[in-house]
Motif scaffolding. Structure first.
Motif, mmCIF file in Angstrom:
data_model
loop_
_atom_site.group_PDB
_atom_site.id
_atom_site.type_symbol
_atom_site.label_atom_id
_atom_site.label_comp_id
_atom_site.label_asym_id
_atom_site.label_seq_id
_atom_site.Cartn_x
_atom_site.Cartn_y
_atom_site.Cartn_z
ATOM 1 N N MET A 37 -7.271 2.249 3.869
ATOM 2 C CA MET A 37 -7.036 0.993 3.162
ATOM 3 C C MET A 37 -6.356 -0.031 4.078
ATOM 4 S SD MET A 37 -7.557 -0.464 0.240
ATOM 5 C CE MET A 37 -7.008 -1.915 -0.664
ATOM 6 N N GLU A 38 -5.371 0.409 4.842
ATOM 7 C CA GLU A 38 -4.706 -0.494 5.777
ATOM 8 C C GLU A 38 -5.693 -1.038 6.807
ATOM 9 O OE1 GLU A 38 -1.283 1.097 7.679
ATOM 10 O OE2 GLU A 38 -0.181 1.433 5.815
ATOM 11 N N GLY A 89 -2.312 -1.964 -3.295
ATOM 12 C CA GLY A 89 -3.113 -0.768 -3.050
ATOM 13 C C GLY A 89 -2.313 0.460 -3.431
ATOM 14 N N ASP A 90 -2.488 0.903 -4.653
ATOM 15 C CA ASP A 90 -1.760 2.081 -5.140
ATOM 16 C C ASP A 90 -2.519 3.332 -4.690
ATOM 17 O OD1 ASP A 90 -0.700 4.198 -6.714
ATOM 18 O OD2 ASP A 90 -0.027 2.760 -8.226
ATOM 19 N N ILE A 91 -1.915 4.106 -3.806
ATOM 20 C CA ILE A 91 -2.600 5.270 -3.248
ATOM 21 C C ILE A 91 -2.959 6.281 -4.330
ATOM 22 C CG2 ILE A 91 -2.332 7.245 -1.672
ATOM 23 C CD1 ILE A 91 -0.766 5.390 0.183
ATOM 24 N N LEU A 142 -6.219 4.804 -5.429
ATOM 25 C CA LEU A 142 -7.232 4.767 -4.374
ATOM 26 C C LEU A 142 -7.808 6.143 -4.079
ATOM 27 C CD1 LEU A 142 -5.459 2.328 -1.864
ATOM 28 C CD2 LEU A 142 -7.280 1.777 -3.488
ATOM 29 N N GLY A 167 -4.604 6.019 2.640
ATOM 30 C CA GLY A 167 -3.751 4.856 2.860
ATOM 31 C C GLY A 167 -4.060 4.158 4.175
ATOM 32 N N PRO A 194 -10.763 2.149 -1.590
ATOM 33 C CA PRO A 194 -10.760 1.689 -0.202
ATOM 34 C C PRO A 194 -12.194 1.598 0.301
ATOM 35 C CG PRO A 194 -10.331 4.040 -0.246
ATOM 36 C CD PRO A 194 -10.526 3.609 -1.686
ATOM 37 N N ILE A 214 0.867 -1.177 0.000
ATOM 38 C CA ILE A 214 0.000 0.000 0.000
ATOM 39 C C ILE A 214 0.902 1.223 0.000
ATOM 40 C CG2 ILE A 214 -1.838 1.269 1.189
ATOM 41 C CD1 ILE A 214 -2.693 -1.349 2.485
ATOM 42 N N GLU A 215 1.052 1.832 -1.163
ATOM 43 C CA GLU A 215 1.929 2.987 -1.296
ATOM 44 C C GLU A 215 1.661 3.672 -2.633
ATOM 45 O OE1 GLU A 215 5.957 1.030 -3.147
ATOM 46 O OE2 GLU A 215 5.567 0.638 -1.016
#
Length: 453
Positions: A253-254, A178-180, A183, A250, A147, A38-39
Motif C-alpha cells: 500500500m505504501e 489505509g487500515d491494514i 486491506l 502495508g 491495495p 497506513i496502520e
C-alpha cells in the motif's frame, strides 16, 4: 527545500507530504495530499482527521461491495462521533464503470451542503470521486479497501468516456486512510492486482527514459528512484503477500501511495504508465465492448509487463541495419490504418482516430528524424533496457505472487494480444517502446512472433 536521489533513500512516506521540493530536474515537486495513515485500526482515526480539517457534513461514496467491506463500519463510526452523513452507494451486478452514467448518478445524489466527499473503495470509486472533487471544487478523503492500484494519491483519474479510456485532471484526496485490518482482507485478486501494477513500473520507468532519449521528454531521476525503490521492496516481499502478511500488505500500500505521490510530483501519469498500461487499457476496452467481465487492472498490467519486457529483451539482441531501415515506412497507408483502427476499436474508433489525427507527410518526416536519434543513441537505449529486470525476472515474480503469466489464462486470445501490440499505442499520446518499435518497422515482427508469451 531541495531534494536529491540521496534524500529518497532516507525518506519515510510522510516526509513527502506538505512540502515544496526544489529538484535538479528544474521542477518544484509537491503533492496536495495532507495526511496519510497506513496502520492497523486506522479507520478509528477518521473522526479526528475530519475534525482537524473542520468537516462536519460528509458525502459518503461506496459501491455495494465496498460498503459491505468497510463503508458500513465507517458510517457507524462517524454517526457515533456526531457527523452528518449523506451517501451514494453504487449498486452494480458487475464491475462499476467510471462512465457518464456513474458521473451522472453522482451529480444527482450529491447535496451541495456537503463539505467533503468520503470515498470508501479503491480504483474506480477513487477515480470518480477525485474527478468530481475537481469539478465540484469540494475536497475528498478516501478510505482504501484494497491495495489494488496506484492512483489513490495522483492528480489524474482514468475514466471511460465515449467508450474510450482517457486520463483527466482531478484533485487528489486531502487524506488517505489505509487500515491494514481492512486491506489484508481484500479479495486476493485485488491484492495481486496491486502487486502486478507495481511490477508494471519497471516497464513504465524504462519507457519514460526511452522517451527522454528519443524525443527529449522531461525526465527526473528523483522521481524514478522514488518509484524504483518502492517496487524493489514489494518484489522482495512477494512471498508474503499470498499469506496476507500485514507488513507486506502495508508496504504494498505504501508503495502504491508513493507512486501516486510521484505522479503528482510530475503532474501526469508518465512515470507510472507505459506500454504495459496501454496494452491493459486496450484489453479492458475490448472486454467492455464484448460485454465480458473485467479482469482486475493490475493482473492485466502484470501480464502485459512480461510480454513487453520479453519484446524489449529480444529487441536489443537484434542485428539492426540502421542504414537500410525504414524503406517500407516512407509511405504511410492512412486508409489501411484507419480500417484497422475501426476493426479493433469498433464504436470507440472515432475518438481514437481524432486523438491520432495528423498530417501524413509530417508523420513520415517525424519518424525519419526519430530513426536517426535511435541510431545515434543505440548504446544508451540498450543500456536503459538492460537496467531494468528482464522478462525471466518478471515471470518469476508473477509466478511467486500467483498471477497468471499467459494472457490466454485470463481469456485474452492470441489475436487480442497481437492487436494490442500493434494498436494499443494509439490510446495515448505517449512515447513508449511500442512507438519505438513502430519507428523501426518492427511492430508486426513482434506481434506475430511465436513463443513470445
Amino acid at each position: 527545500m531541495q531534494i536529491t536521489v540521496d534524500d529518497i533513500q532516507k525518506f519515510g512516506i510522510n516526509d513527502f507530504l506538505g512540502k515544496d521540493f526544489e529538484c535538479k530536474c528544474g521542477k518544484i515537486h509537491s503533492v496536495k495530499l495532507d495526511n496519510l495513515i497506513i496502520e492497523e485500526g486506522a479507520i478509528e482515526k477518521l473522526p479526528m482527521v475530519l475534525k482537524n480539517f473542520g468537516y462536519k457534513n460528509v458525502f459518503l461514496v461506496a459501491d455495494n461491495n465496498t460498503y459491505d467491506a468497510a463503508g458500513r463500519e465507517v458510517e457507524k463510526i462517524l454517526i457515533s462521533a456526531g457527523f452528518f452523513i449523506e451517501k451514494l452507494i453504487y449498486e452494480r451486478a458487475y464491475e462499476l464503470v467510471p462512465d457518464e452514467v456513474a458521473i451522472g448518478e453522482f451529480l444527482v445524489s450529491y447535496n451541495k451542503k456537503m463539505e467533503v466527499i468520503l470515498t470508501v473503495g479503491s480504483g474506480v470509486l477513487n477515480d470518480i470521486s477525485k474527478y468530481m472533487s475537481f469539478m465540484l471544487d469540494i475536497p475528498s478523503i478516501v478510505v482504501a479497501t484494497a491495495p489494488s492500484m496506484d492512483g489513490y494519491a495522483s492528480s489524474i483519474s482514468a475514466l471511460m468516456l465515449k467508450d474510450t479510456k482517457i486520463s483527466v485532471q482531478s484533485t487528489p484526496p486531502k487524506a488517505i486512510i489505509g487500515d491494514i485490518d481492512i486491506l489484508r482482507k481484500a479479495p486476493m485478486d485485488m491484492i495481486l492486482a496491486g502487486f502486478g501494477d507495481m511490477l508494471g513500473k519497471y516497464s513504465a520507468l524504462r519507457d519514460w527514459k526511452l522517451a527522454n532519449i528519443v524525443i527529449g521528454e522531461y525526465y527526473c531521476d528523483v522521481v524514478k528512484n522514488m518509484i524504483e525503490l518502492s517496487v524493489n521492496r514489494c518484489a522482495a516481499e512477494v512471498n508474503l503477500l499470498a499469506k496476507r502478511d500485514g507488513d507486506a500488505v502495508g508496504h504494498l500500500m505504501e508503495g502504491l501511495m508513493i507512486v501516486g505521490i510521484a505522479m503528482s510530483f510530475v503532474g501526469n501519469s508518465r512515470p507510472a504508465s507505459g506500454a504495459e498500461h496501454h496494452m491493459s487499457h486496450f484489453w479492458e476496452l475490448s472486454f467492455l465492448m464484448e460485454g465480458r467481465k473485467a479482469i482486475p487492472h493490475g493482473i492485466k498490467v502484470g501480464i502485459a509487463t512480461f510480454i513487453i519486457n520479453n519484446i524489449a529483451n529480444k529487441f536489443i539482441e537484434m542485428d539492426i541495419d540502421f542504414e537500410n531501415i525504414g524503406d517500407d515506412l516512407k509511405i504511410l497507408d492512412r486508409d489501411k490504418w484507419k480500417n484497422e483502427i475501426n476493426r479493433v476499436y469498433k464504436k470507440a474508433a472515432p475518438e481514437i482516430l481524432s486523438l491520432n489525427d495528423g498530417n501524413i507527410d509530417d508523420m513520415v518526416e517525424d519518424r525519419k528524424s526519430r530513426q536517426i536519434v535511435i541510431r545515434d543513441n543505440w548504446e544508451d537505449i540498450v543500456h536503459v533496457i538492460r537496467e531494468f529486470p528482464d522478462a525471466d525476472k518478471i515471470q518469476m515474480l508473477l509466478k511467486r505472487a500467483g498471477i497468471p503469466i499467459r494472457p490466454q489464462d485470463v481469456g485474452i486470445d492470441r489475436e487480442m494480444v497481437q492487436d494490442a501490440i500493434l494498436y494499443a499505442k494509439e490510446l495515448r499520446q505517449k512515447y513508449t517502446i511500442l512507438q519505438l518499435l513502430g519507428d523501426m518497422g518492427l511492430l508486426k515482427y513482434f506481434a506475430y512472433m511465436d513463443g513470445l508469451y
